[in-house]
Design a protein around this motif. Sequence first.
Motif, PDB file in Angstrom:
ATOM      1  N   MET A 193       0.895  -1.202   0.022  1.00 26.45           N
ATOM      2  CA  MET A 193       0.046   0.143  -0.045  1.00 26.45           C
ATOM      3  C   MET A 193       0.736   1.312   0.151  1.00 26.45           C
ATOM      4  N   LYS A 194       0.261   2.400  -0.497  1.00 27.52           N
ATOM      5  CA  LYS A 194       0.932   3.574  -0.531  1.00 27.52           C
ATOM      6  C   LYS A 194       0.254   4.636   0.644  1.00 27.52           C
ATOM      7  N   PHE A 195       1.213   5.105   1.487  1.00 29.66           N
ATOM      8  CA  PHE A 195       0.558   6.223   2.356  1.00 29.66           C
ATOM      9  C   PHE A 195       1.331   7.561   2.268  1.00 29.66           C
ATOM     10  N   THR A 196       0.537   8.511   2.214  1.00 29.10           N
ATOM     11  CA  THR A 196       1.173   9.892   2.349  1.00 29.10           C
ATOM     12  C   THR A 196       1.122  10.399   3.755  1.00 29.10           C
ATOM     13  N   VAL A 197       2.025  10.746   4.320  1.00 30.70           N
ATOM     14  CA  VAL A 197       2.054  11.044   5.908  1.00 30.70           C
ATOM     15  C   VAL A 197       2.203  12.661   5.989  1.00 30.70           C
ATOM     16  N   ILE A 198       1.120  13.534   6.218  1.00 30.43           N
ATOM     17  CA  ILE A 198       1.166  14.836   6.168  1.00 30.43           C
ATOM     18  C   ILE A 198       1.654  15.009   7.609  1.00 30.43           C
ATOM     19  N   GLY A 199       2.727  16.065   7.398  1.00 31.39           N
ATOM     20  CA  GLY A 199       3.394  16.374   8.862  1.00 31.39           C
ATOM     21  C   GLY A 199       4.528  14.966   9.058  1.00 31.39           C
ATOM     22  N   GLY A 200       4.859  14.540   7.758  1.00 28.15           N
ATOM     23  CA  GLY A 200       5.683  13.315   7.858  1.00 28.15           C
ATOM     24  C   GLY A 200       7.475  13.484   8.482  1.00 28.15           C
ATOM     25  N   THR A 201       7.601  14.623   8.698  1.00 26.76           N
ATOM     26  CA  THR A 201       9.075  14.828   9.268  1.00 26.76           C
ATOM     27  C   THR A 201       8.975  15.318  10.624  1.00 26.76           C
ATOM     28  N   GLY A 202       7.834  15.262  11.462  1.00 26.73           N
ATOM     29  CA  GLY A 202       7.759  15.667  12.832  1.00 26.73           C
ATOM     30  C   GLY A 202       7.974  14.443  13.941  1.00 26.73           C
ATOM     31  N   LEU A 203       7.942  14.827  15.066  1.00 26.76           N
ATOM     32  CA  LEU A 203       8.069  13.797  16.142  1.00 26.76           C
ATOM     33  C   LEU A 203       7.374  12.520  15.798  1.00 26.76           C
ATOM     34  N   ILE A 204       6.092  12.649  15.731  1.00 25.33           N
ATOM     35  CA  ILE A 204       5.202  11.425  15.043  1.00 25.33           C
ATOM     36  C   ILE A 204       5.147  11.034  13.787  1.00 25.33           C
ATOM     37  N   GLY A 205       4.932  11.907  12.922  1.00 24.13           N
ATOM     38  CA  GLY A 205       5.193  11.557  11.344  1.00 24.13           C
ATOM     39  C   GLY A 205       6.355  10.794  10.834  1.00 24.13           C
ATOM     40  N   SER A 206       7.550  11.318  11.406  1.00 25.23           N
ATOM     41  CA  SER A 206       8.818  10.755  10.929  1.00 25.23           C
ATOM     42  C   SER A 206       8.676   9.264  11.649  1.00 25.23           C
ATOM     43  N   GLN A 207       8.421   8.968  12.634  1.00 25.15           N
ATOM     44  CA  GLN A 207       8.269   7.299  13.172  1.00 25.15           C
ATOM     45  C   GLN A 207       7.245   6.779  12.446  1.00 25.15           C
ATOM     46  N   VAL A 208       6.212   7.227  12.050  1.00 31.28           N
ATOM     47  CA  VAL A 208       5.059   6.670  11.303  1.00 31.28           C
ATOM     48  C   VAL A 208       5.531   6.160   9.768  1.00 31.28           C
ATOM     49  N   VAL A 209       6.259   7.230   9.263  1.00 34.19           N
ATOM     50  CA  VAL A 209       6.987   6.816   8.126  1.00 34.19           C
ATOM     51  C   VAL A 209       7.785   5.566   7.973  1.00 34.19           C
ATOM     52  N   ARG A 210       8.555   5.825   9.063  1.00 37.47           N
ATOM     53  CA  ARG A 210       9.672   4.570   9.143  1.00 37.47           C
ATOM     54  C   ARG A 210       9.024   3.191   9.541  1.00 37.47           C
ATOM     55  N   ARG A 211       8.109   3.301  10.320  1.00 34.08           N
ATOM     56  CA  ARG A 211       7.396   1.974  10.711  1.00 34.08           C
ATOM     57  C   ARG A 211       6.553   1.393   9.376  1.00 34.08           C
ATOM     58  N   LEU A 212       6.205   2.354   8.739  1.00 36.37           N
ATOM     59  CA  LEU A 212       5.387   1.809   7.459  1.00 36.37           C
ATOM     60  C   LEU A 212       6.360   1.251   6.426  1.00 36.37           C
ATOM     61  N   ALA A 213       7.431   1.750   6.500  1.00 42.22           N
ATOM     62  CA  ALA A 213       8.622   1.058   5.224  1.00 42.22           C
ATOM     63  C   ALA A 213       9.226   0.056   5.880  1.00 42.22           C
ATOM     64  N   GLU A 214       9.357   0.020   7.423  1.00 41.95           N
ATOM     65  CA  GLU A 214       9.727  -1.386   7.571  1.00 41.95           C
ATOM     66  C   GLU A 214       8.884  -2.424   7.450  1.00 41.95           C
ATOM     67  N   ALA A 215       7.536  -2.055   7.421  1.00 37.81           N
ATOM     68  CA  ALA A 215       6.494  -3.302   7.205  1.00 37.81           C
ATOM     69  C   ALA A 215       6.404  -3.616   5.650  1.00 37.81           C
ATOM     70  N   GLY A 216       7.097  -2.782   4.739  1.00 39.86           N
ATOM     71  CA  GLY A 216       7.054  -3.011   3.464  1.00 39.86           C
ATOM     72  C   GLY A 216       6.069  -2.080   2.730  1.00 39.86           C
ATOM     73  N   HIS A 217       5.500  -1.076   3.182  1.00 39.23           N
ATOM     74  CA  HIS A 217       4.874  -0.071   2.612  1.00 39.23           C
ATOM     75  C   HIS A 217       5.608   0.959   2.004  1.00 39.23           C
ATOM     76  N   GLU A 218       4.873   1.755   1.004  1.00 38.81           N
ATOM     77  CA  GLU A 218       5.624   2.786   0.594  1.00 38.81           C
ATOM     78  C   GLU A 218       5.032   4.046   1.294  1.00 38.81           C
ATOM     79  N   ALA A 219       5.699   4.797   1.907  1.00 42.93           N
ATOM     80  CA  ALA A 219       5.406   5.706   2.889  1.00 42.93           C
ATOM     81  C   ALA A 219       6.041   7.080   2.413  1.00 42.93           C
ATOM     82  N   VAL A 220       5.367   8.099   2.141  1.00 41.96           N
ATOM     83  CA  VAL A 220       5.784   9.305   1.555  1.00 41.96           C
ATOM     84  C   VAL A 220       5.452  10.624   2.550  1.00 41.96           C
TER      85      VAL A 220
END
Length: 245
Positions: A1-28
């Motif tokens: 799946m592809k996810f776009t994370v708005i605020g994806g460079t902040g405290l929560i967003g950056s960790q969300v991006v990393r976790r999604l990528a580690e699970a094999g998703h595309e996280a932008v």
Amino acid sequence: MKFTVIGGTGLIGSQVVRRLAEAGHEAVPAAPSTGVDLLTGEGLDQALTGSDVVINVANSPTFDEASLDFFRTTTDNLLAAGERAGVGHQVILSIVGVDQVPDLAYYRAKVLQEDLLKQGPAPYSIVRATQFFEFVDAILSWSSDDTTVRLPATPLQPIAAADVVAAVVDVATGSPLNGVRDIAGPEVFPLDELGKITLAAQGDDRSVVTGGSGMFAAVPGDVLTAGPDAHLAPTRYQDWVARTR
């Protein structure tokens, strides 16, 4: 799946991006630093192209009346861009008890954001979290001087940011709730007691005085603590503060 994370460079967003990528998703990650301006809409269409899910963890730069305009404009822009892109699930991060604190402009603004999402064109999920462990230091700084920290006895049920991230990812990778999931830490503390625990862990000998004004003094009762249906995270504050200090 592809996810776009708005605020994806902040405290929560950056960790969300990393976790999604580690699970094999595309996280932008989408943020001003990646060319996305939520207030003008610039870059949103490109950021959402091909996305199955949008996760919005962006926050207002202020906590005053201006936050109402921020959440109104950014939510409208994001929902419109999501509809153009065919996004099938919109997820936001909100606050436990947010609809029970009408005296605070920022809480009214978050309620507005929730209402706009509910009325929007896409299936949605709202994750409401309690106060983050990581923000306790900032709360203490609001009403402190060289010798004392003034804090109200408002009950809080704080949660680690990492546990918030896990909950957001769990909701975002599942079917839309078309509703709300509350998440909280495992323990309730009066804010003044939380201040004492934090200062002691830091080796700070300032004393905590119960009372004062500010955001949390305006909160009635225990509305910022979890209800019976909330999902409780495992991390205890004392364990976390011991590790991080």
